[in-house]
Scaffold this motif. Structure first.
Motif, PDB file in Angstrom:
ATOM      1  N   ASP A 275      36.758  56.593  38.256  1.00  0.00           N
ATOM      2  CA  ASP A 275      37.931  55.727  38.420  1.00  0.00           C
ATOM      3  C   ASP A 275      39.028  56.359  39.265  1.00  0.00           C
ATOM      4  O   ASP A 275      39.954  55.668  39.698  1.00  0.00           O
ATOM      5  N   ASP A 279      40.823  55.468  48.594  1.00  0.00           N
ATOM      6  CA  ASP A 279      40.360  55.067  49.920  1.00  0.00           C
ATOM      7  C   ASP A 279      39.785  56.268  50.673  1.00  0.00           C
ATOM      8  O   ASP A 279      40.335  57.371  50.611  1.00  0.00           O
ATOM      9  N   VAL A 306      37.817  50.685  45.800  1.00  0.00           N
ATOM     10  CA  VAL A 306      36.914  50.055  44.836  1.00  0.00           C
ATOM     11  C   VAL A 306      35.465  50.389  45.138  1.00  0.00           C
ATOM     12  O   VAL A 306      34.605  50.353  44.249  1.00  0.00           O
ATOM     13  N   TYR A 307      35.165  50.764  46.402  1.00  0.00           N
ATOM     14  CA  TYR A 307      33.810  51.134  46.786  1.00  0.00           C
ATOM     15  C   TYR A 307      33.665  52.642  47.000  1.00  0.00           C
ATOM     16  O   TYR A 307      32.679  53.102  47.583  1.00  0.00           O
ATOM     17  N   LYS A 309      34.359  54.927  44.360  1.00  0.00           N
ATOM     18  CA  LYS A 309      34.369  55.554  43.040  1.00  0.00           C
ATOM     19  C   LYS A 309      32.978  56.129  42.765  1.00  0.00           C
ATOM     20  O   LYS A 309      32.071  55.396  42.370  1.00  0.00           O
ATOM     21  N   TYR A 380      31.738  39.317  47.765  1.00  0.00           N
ATOM     22  CA  TYR A 380      33.175  39.555  47.678  1.00  0.00           C
ATOM     23  C   TYR A 380      33.683  40.142  48.993  1.00  0.00           C
ATOM     24  O   TYR A 380      33.024  40.981  49.607  1.00  0.00           O
ATOM     25  N   SER A 382      36.997  41.993  51.027  1.00  0.00           N
ATOM     26  CA  SER A 382      38.266  42.714  50.956  1.00  0.00           C
ATOM     27  C   SER A 382      38.811  42.882  52.373  1.00  0.00           C
ATOM     28  O   SER A 382      38.040  43.015  53.331  1.00  0.00           O
ATOM     29  N   LYS A 384      41.570  45.178  54.681  1.00  0.00           N
ATOM     30  CA  LYS A 384      42.419  46.370  54.746  1.00  0.00           C
ATOM     31  C   LYS A 384      43.042  46.490  56.137  1.00  0.00           C
ATOM     32  O   LYS A 384      42.481  46.036  57.139  1.00  0.00           O
ATOM     33  N   GLU A 419      42.708  34.936  46.492  1.00  0.00           N
ATOM     34  CA  GLU A 419      42.252  36.199  45.941  1.00  0.00           C
ATOM     35  C   GLU A 419      41.682  36.036  44.537  1.00  0.00           C
ATOM     36  O   GLU A 419      42.121  35.200  43.752  1.00  0.00           O
ATOM     37  N   THR A 421      39.695  39.043  41.609  1.00  0.00           N
ATOM     38  CA  THR A 421      40.028  40.375  41.076  1.00  0.00           C
ATOM     39  C   THR A 421      40.009  41.426  42.172  1.00  0.00           C
ATOM     40  O   THR A 421      39.309  41.290  43.167  1.00  0.00           O
ATOM     41  N   HIS A 422      40.771  42.498  41.970  1.00  0.00           N
ATOM     42  CA  HIS A 422      40.840  43.636  42.897  1.00  0.00           C
ATOM     43  C   HIS A 422      41.223  43.212  44.311  1.00  0.00           C
ATOM     44  O   HIS A 422      40.863  43.873  45.282  1.00  0.00           O
ATOM     45  N   ARG A 424      40.211  40.693  46.072  1.00  0.00           N
ATOM     46  CA  ARG A 424      39.051  40.282  46.847  1.00  0.00           C
ATOM     47  C   ARG A 424      38.937  38.757  46.896  1.00  0.00           C
ATOM     48  O   ARG A 424      39.559  38.038  46.122  1.00  0.00           O
TER      49      ARG A 424
END
Length: 458
Positions: A275, A279, A306-307, A309, A380, A382, A384, A419, A421-422, A424
């Motif tokens: 967790d 980035d 999130v990707y 971890k 999903y 995202s 950035k 959007e 969660t997170h 996305r």
């Protein structure tokens, strides 16, 4: 291991006419079954390994704890006993006798771990069957030598069978790969940048990584950081992609056999961040070469936290896929492969002319093997590095000629997304074809766009 079984014959009486004959009792001995062990490093590869292959991964040794419960009272049977492999797993030595299952017991509980470090970095909990073990501060290479199990309870119906432990590794591992998807062009990766002013010939990722860390590994397999980790800002992987600047070392054009940072696609061991993952950033210079023409681009890459971890017993492959959108974008794939049959991949676009990164992810995806996401997936999205507020729209087409350059003209109907969660956005891929993500934003009254084409297959 030989098993000796003893059987008893019951007393019998035979009556005939006026006489009787009694057959005497034979000796009665209890049937005994020895306690035996097997080991399988599950999740370490696409298929679990057994026998000599499993023993090699475990350095031919693991430590076992075991207790039996009789009349609700627990009694130790194995207290940190080594189990070693020659042609089979055995704990019997001059000082360790063979144990037999106690048929009076209601259950046996077992726990095991393997640590090839000398001296061992593991401290067992007072009750290993619930507390598991603690691992002292270690490097990734040290952690890679540690395997643990989950506590195992055995009831009377299985007392005659070997106890098979399934081990998982306490470390994670990472690699990067490049694929050239531009028809008629060769692509050469020239340099990686650790910071804006520092170049390196190795494949280097920038972020927050653990250089040394200790962990607690509970008996249910849950692994968590123990104490404060020593961190580092740069992670250096292999150097097969960039041997030297301007070396014309062209990357592979085959997605099934990409150019990896290490020979044979080998991984670099890393410590799990879980967790605490943040980035991951990267700056890279590459050239697209066709005949006498060479186009050079330097791009910044951001992979969402999130990707990033890293979990223990997972392998992560980050793909860089150079595409032909105006002959300047590069897309970034991050494949997350658990050491078994689960895969989870992210794909991030990087465009040399704008800073926006669009990342897609779907549970259980195998983009490399399937050549796209599977129909029925929840994909999903995202976004950035957009310089201001933005809108996300999606469209769909079956036109195979679509790409990031012509998506604006190929798609006429766009759906505004909100959007989930997170941060996305969700696409339910109900059809095979091409889903297109459009990110739009306004700078000084001018609307700008970034596109990502998502291929979905049957």
């Amino acid at each position: 291991m030989k098993k000796k079984l003893f059987f008893a014959a019951a007393t019998a009486a035979m009556l005939a006419s006026c006489t009787s004959e009694v057959i005497p009792e034979t000796l009665v001995e209890e049937v005994k079954y020895p306690v035996e062990f097997n080991a399988t490093p599950g999740y370490m590869t696409r298929a679990s390994q057994t026998g000599a292959e499993a023993a090699a991964l475990l350095s031919h040794k693991f430590i076992v704890y075991g207790q039996k419960t009789v009349n609700n009272a627990a009694t130790a049977v194995f207290e940190g006993v080594p189990v070693e492999y020659t042609t089979e797993w055995s704990y019997v030595t001059n000082s360790q006798a063979l144990r037999y299952w106690d048929t009076n017991a209601s259950t046996y509980d077992f726990y095991a771990y393997s640590d090839a470090n000398e001296p061992s970095l593991i401290t067992p909990a007072a009750n290993v069957y619930t507390g598991g073990v603690t691992v002292a501060a270690a490097t990734a290479e040290n952690m890679a030598k540690i395997y643990t199990t989950t506590a195992k309870s055995v009831t009377t119906s299985a007392f005659t069978s070997p106890v098979t432990f399934t081990f998982k590794n306490a470390a994670a591992k990472v690699r990067v790969a490049f694929v050239n998807a531009i028809p008629g062009y060769d692509v050469n990766v020239d340099k990686f940048y650790v910071t804006a002013d520092t170049e390196t010939e190795n494949t280097t990722l920038k972020g927050t990584f653990y250089q040394s860390a200790g962990y607690t590994i509970a008996a249910d397999g849950t692994q968590a950081l123990n104490g404060t980790a020593t961190t580092m800002a740069d992670l250096t992987l292999g150097d097969q992609i960039v041997e030297s600047p301007l070396a014309n070392q062209y990357i592979s054009k085959d997605v099934t056999s990409p150019s990896f940072d290490k020979v044979g696609g080998a991984y670099t061991w890393v410590l799990p961040t879980q967790d605490a993952g943040q980035d991951i950033k990267l700056k890279v210079t590459y050239r697209m070469i066709s005949g006498h023409d060479a186009i050079s681009r330097t791009v910044d890459v951001t992979i969402p936290a999130v990707y990033a971890k890293w979990e223990p017993n997972y392998a992560y492959t980050y793909f860089f896929k150079v595409t032909d959108n105006d002959l300047h974008p590069i897309t970034f794939d991050a494949e997350v492969v658990k050491f078994e049959d689960n895969t989870s991949e992210t794909v991030t676009t990087i465009d040399g002319d704008n800073p926006v990164n669009i990342t897609t992810w779907a549970e259980g995806s195998d983009v490399q093997g399937d050549a796209g996401y599977k129909k029925g997936s929840d994909i999903y999205v995202s976004v950035k590095n957009c310089p201001t507020t933005f809108d996300v729209h999606t469209g769909f087409t079956t036109d195979a000629t679509i790409n990031g350059s012509n998506a604006g003209s190929k798609i006429t109907e766009w759906t505004l997304r909100t959007e989930t969660t997170h941060g996305r956005y969700l696409i339910k891929a109900t059809s095979a074809g091409y889903y297109v993500v459009r990110v739009s934003w306004t700078v000084e009254g001018v609307t700008k766009y970034a596109y990502k084409v998502i291929k979905v297959v049957e």
